[in-house]
Write a protein that holds these residues in place. Structure first.
Motif, mmCIF file in Angstrom:
data_model
loop_
_atom_site.group_PDB
_atom_site.id
_atom_site.type_symbol
_atom_site.label_atom_id
_atom_site.label_comp_id
_atom_site.label_asym_id
_atom_site.label_seq_id
_atom_site.Cartn_x
_atom_site.Cartn_y
_atom_site.Cartn_z
ATOM 1 N N LYS A 119 0.835 -1.209 0.000
ATOM 2 C CA LYS A 119 0.000 0.000 0.000
ATOM 3 C C LYS A 119 0.874 1.264 0.000
ATOM 4 O O LYS A 119 0.596 2.227 -0.734
ATOM 5 N N GLN A 120 1.942 1.274 0.795
ATOM 6 C CA GLN A 120 2.831 2.441 0.852
ATOM 7 C C GLN A 120 3.601 2.622 -0.457
ATOM 8 O O GLN A 120 3.806 3.749 -0.914
ATOM 9 N N ILE A 121 4.020 1.499 -1.069
ATOM 10 C CA ILE A 121 4.738 1.582 -2.351
ATOM 11 C C ILE A 121 3.836 2.207 -3.411
ATOM 12 O O ILE A 121 4.265 3.069 -4.187
ATOM 13 N N LYS A 122 2.575 1.767 -3.460
ATOM 14 C CA LYS A 122 1.636 2.303 -4.456
ATOM 15 C C LYS A 122 1.380 3.791 -4.210
ATOM 16 O O LYS A 122 1.226 4.566 -5.168
ATOM 17 N N HIS A 123 1.335 4.186 -2.947
ATOM 18 C CA HIS A 123 1.134 5.602 -2.626
ATOM 19 C C HIS A 123 2.309 6.432 -3.169
ATOM 20 O O HIS A 123 2.093 7.491 -3.770
ATOM 21 N N PHE A 124 3.522 5.930 -2.970
ATOM 22 C CA PHE A 124 4.698 6.623 -3.496
ATOM 23 C C PHE A 124 4.661 6.696 -5.023
ATOM 24 O O PHE A 124 5.019 7.718 -5.619
ATOM 25 N N GLY A 125 4.213 5.604 -5.661
ATOM 26 C CA GLY A 125 4.136 5.577 -7.112
ATOM 27 C C GLY A 125 3.156 6.572 -7.689
ATOM 28 O O GLY A 125 3.277 6.954 -8.862
ATOM 29 N N MET A 126 2.200 7.053 -6.896
ATOM 30 C CA MET A 126 1.187 7.990 -7.377
ATOM 31 C C MET A 126 1.567 9.450 -7.140
ATOM 32 O O MET A 126 0.875 10.361 -7.597
ATOM 33 N N LEU A 127 2.683 9.691 -6.439
ATOM 34 C CA LEU A 127 3.086 11.067 -6.153
ATOM 35 C C LEU A 127 3.655 11.731 -7.403
ATOM 36 O O LEU A 127 4.197 11.069 -8.280
ATOM 37 N N ARG A 128 3.553 13.069 -7.464
ATOM 38 C CA ARG A 128 3.989 13.796 -8.650
ATOM 39 C C ARG A 128 5.094 14.818 -8.352
ATOM 40 O O ARG A 128 6.039 14.954 -9.115
ATOM 41 N N ARG A 129 4.994 15.530 -7.231
ATOM 42 C CA ARG A 129 5.922 16.613 -6.941
ATOM 43 C C ARG A 129 7.167 16.087 -6.208
ATOM 44 O O ARG A 129 7.095 15.149 -5.419
ATOM 45 N N TRP A 130 8.322 16.745 -6.511
ATOM 46 C CA TRP A 130 9.580 16.356 -5.860
ATOM 47 C C TRP A 130 9.465 16.444 -4.344
ATOM 48 O O TRP A 130 9.900 15.544 -3.618
ATOM 49 N N ASP A 131 8.900 17.559 -3.857
ATOM 50 C CA ASP A 131 8.805 17.771 -2.402
ATOM 51 C C ASP A 131 7.948 16.705 -1.742
ATOM 52 O O ASP A 131 8.259 16.237 -0.635
ATOM 53 N N ASP A 132 6.844 16.333 -2.400
ATOM 54 C CA ASP A 132 5.964 15.300 -1.832
ATOM 55 C C ASP A 132 6.688 13.960 -1.745
ATOM 56 O O ASP A 132 6.567 13.235 -0.744
ATOM 57 N N SER A 133 7.440 13.635 -2.807
ATOM 58 C CA SER A 133 8.184 12.365 -2.801
ATOM 59 C C SER A 133 9.241 12.349 -1.711
ATOM 60 O O SER A 133 9.405 11.354 -0.993
ATOM 61 N N GLN A 134 9.959 13.471 -1.564
ATOM 62 C CA GLN A 134 11.003 13.543 -0.545
ATOM 63 C C GLN A 134 10.413 13.418 0.861
ATOM 64 O O GLN A 134 10.938 12.684 1.702
ATOM 65 N N LYS A 135 9.316 14.106 1.100
ATOM 66 C CA LYS A 135 8.686 14.060 2.433
ATOM 67 C C LYS A 135 8.183 12.648 2.740
ATOM 68 O O LYS A 135 8.343 12.149 3.861
ATOM 69 N N TYR A 136 7.585 12.002 1.715
ATOM 70 C CA TYR A 136 7.029 10.665 1.957
ATOM 71 C C TYR A 136 8.137 9.663 2.257
ATOM 72 O O TYR A 136 7.989 8.797 3.135
ATOM 73 N N LEU A 137 9.274 9.777 1.554
ATOM 74 C CA LEU A 137 10.390 8.878 1.829
ATOM 75 C C LEU A 137 11.056 9.204 3.162
ATOM 76 O O LEU A 137 11.592 8.308 3.824
ATOM 77 N N SER A 138 11.008 10.473 3.551
ATOM 78 C CA SER A 138 11.538 10.845 4.879
ATOM 79 C C SER A 138 10.699 10.207 5.978
ATOM 80 O O SER A 138 11.232 9.782 7.007
ATOM 81 N N ASP A 139 9.379 10.145 5.750
ATOM 82 C CA ASP A 139 8.479 9.529 6.737
ATOM 83 C C ASP A 139 8.530 8.011 6.673
ATOM 84 O O ASP A 139 8.195 7.337 7.660
ATOM 85 N N ASN A 140 8.905 7.476 5.495
ATOM 86 C CA ASN A 140 8.944 6.014 5.318
ATOM 87 C C ASN A 140 10.276 5.597 4.662
ATOM 88 O O ASN A 140 10.307 5.123 3.513
#
Length: 377
Positions: A158-179
């Motif tokens: 579920k978390q991998i799919k959420h990351f795959g749906m992100l578009r903005r650099w900042d959103d991707s960085q924040k999500y990987l920082s949290d996970n």
């Protein structure tokens, strides 16, 4: 005993050399120094070219190995020929890499034997840098990798799919920082397979979105390999670089993204063709008659006049057509019709079929046809 042999090959410094009184000493020293500097620059240029060639060869080898890995993960059976081609290319690149390294080693030996001079006698004595280097781990077996991947996906799909749906650099960085546990090979492999699944389902726009995030993860992993650190320790460095990247770096990223999408489309096409062949074969098996023949193939092999009989479903027309045909040919076609289920003998005809197959059916039809002609007479 002290070894003074290292001092045997030293170019005399400019201020210690003796010259003839009629020679302009300053000009001579300047020319000598200039010639020495030019030799050193030429040597340094040669060294840089070898370094550059070696790095480029290593880059191509890493790219080839990455494509091989994607192919093995995506569809190892259908891509066997392409995989063999990539393996041959990887072997050639390994040979080239060894050749570059041998040339560098020869150049180092040559540099070691070069005479010292005033520009090379001194160097930093206590300069050093300390890096936190990730210790080398033992390579896992294919079975261990598969088990690790399966366990990881079951836990974090579920978390991998959420990351795959992100578009903005900042959103991707924040999500990987949290996970941060998502920054790994398992996530990249799952995203590759998901891209192919989406392309097979004809969800092209969504595939392109997930493909972007796949390349993001692969760039992070490549950066970690080049720095020899854990990927979780350098993903922020990647986002810092990509958000302020120059045109050349962005072009490299976009080129890799487009090449990956093309590979996904190719793998999806192969998978669809394979599925279609399996479906057609399954349908063909369902159609097989009692004798193991495909009615569609048998029908297409019949003479046009027999095909017409089956098209209109006229038994009388079939009897008339059979009676006019060569007996051997008629028996051959009727047997194939029975084996494929196109023609099902009635109870009376069935006895003949048991005794002589197509011959019995042919004789029965011929007899019925003859009886009708007598009745009409």
């Amino acid at each position: 005993m002290v070894d003074y042999s290292v001092w045997d090959h030293i170019e005399v410094s400019d201020d210690e050399d003796e010259t003839h009184p009629n020679i302009d000493t300053a000009s001579l020293f300047r020319w000598r120094h200039q010639a020495r500097v030019e030799r050193m620059e030429q040597f340094q240029k040669e060294k840089e070219e070898l370094d550059k060639g070696c790095r480029e060869c290593k880059r191509k080898l890493a790219e080839c190995q990455k494509k091989m890995k994607e192919l093995e993960v995506a569809d190892p059976e259908s891509g066997k020929r392409e995989l063999e081609k990539l393996q041959a290319e990887a072997q050639q690149l390994k040979n080239e890499e060894k050749s570059w390294e041998n040339k560098l080693e020869e150049l180092k030996k040559k540099e070691k034997n070069m005479p010292w001079n005033v520009d090379t006698l001194s160097k930093d004595g206590f300069s050093k840098s300390v890096f936190n280097v990730k210790p080398e781990e033992k390579e896992e077996t294919e079975e261990q990798k598969e088990k690790k991947h399966k366990t990881f996906v079951e836990r974090y799909e579920k978390q991998i799919k959420h990351f795959g749906m992100l578009r903005r650099w900042d959103d991707s960085q924040k999500y990987l920082s949290d996970n941060p546990h998502l920054v790994c090979e398992e996530t990249a492999n799952y995203l590759v397979i998901w891209c192919i699944d989406l392309e097979v389902e004809e969800k092209h726009a969504l595939m392109e979105q997930v493909a972007h995030q796949t390349i993001v993860m692969q760039f992070i992993l490549e950066l970690a390999k080049s720095l020899k650190v854990d990927p979780r320790a350098c993903f922020r460095q990647f986002f810092t670089k990509i958000k302020t990247a120059d045109q050349q770096y962005m072009e490299g990223f976009n080129d890799e993204l487009e090449a990956f999408k093309e590979r996904v489309r190719g793998r999806a096409k192969v998978r669809i063709e394979k599925a279609m062949k399996e479906y057609e074969e399954e349908e063909r098996q369902k159609r097989l008659g009692p004798g193991g023949l495909d009615p569609v193939e048998v029908y297409e092999s019949l003479p046009p006049e027999l095909q017409k009989c089956f098209d209109v479903k006229d038994v009388q027309m079939l009897q008339d057509t059979i009676s006019k045909m060569d007996p051997t040919e008629a028996k051959y076609h009727m047997q194939r019709c029975i084996d494929s289920g196109l023609w099902v003998p009635n109870a009376k005809t069935g006895e003949g079929a048991e005794k002589g197959g197509g011959e019995g059916v042919y004789e029965e039809i011929k007899k019925e046809n003859g009886d009708e002609e007598k009745g009409n007479a």
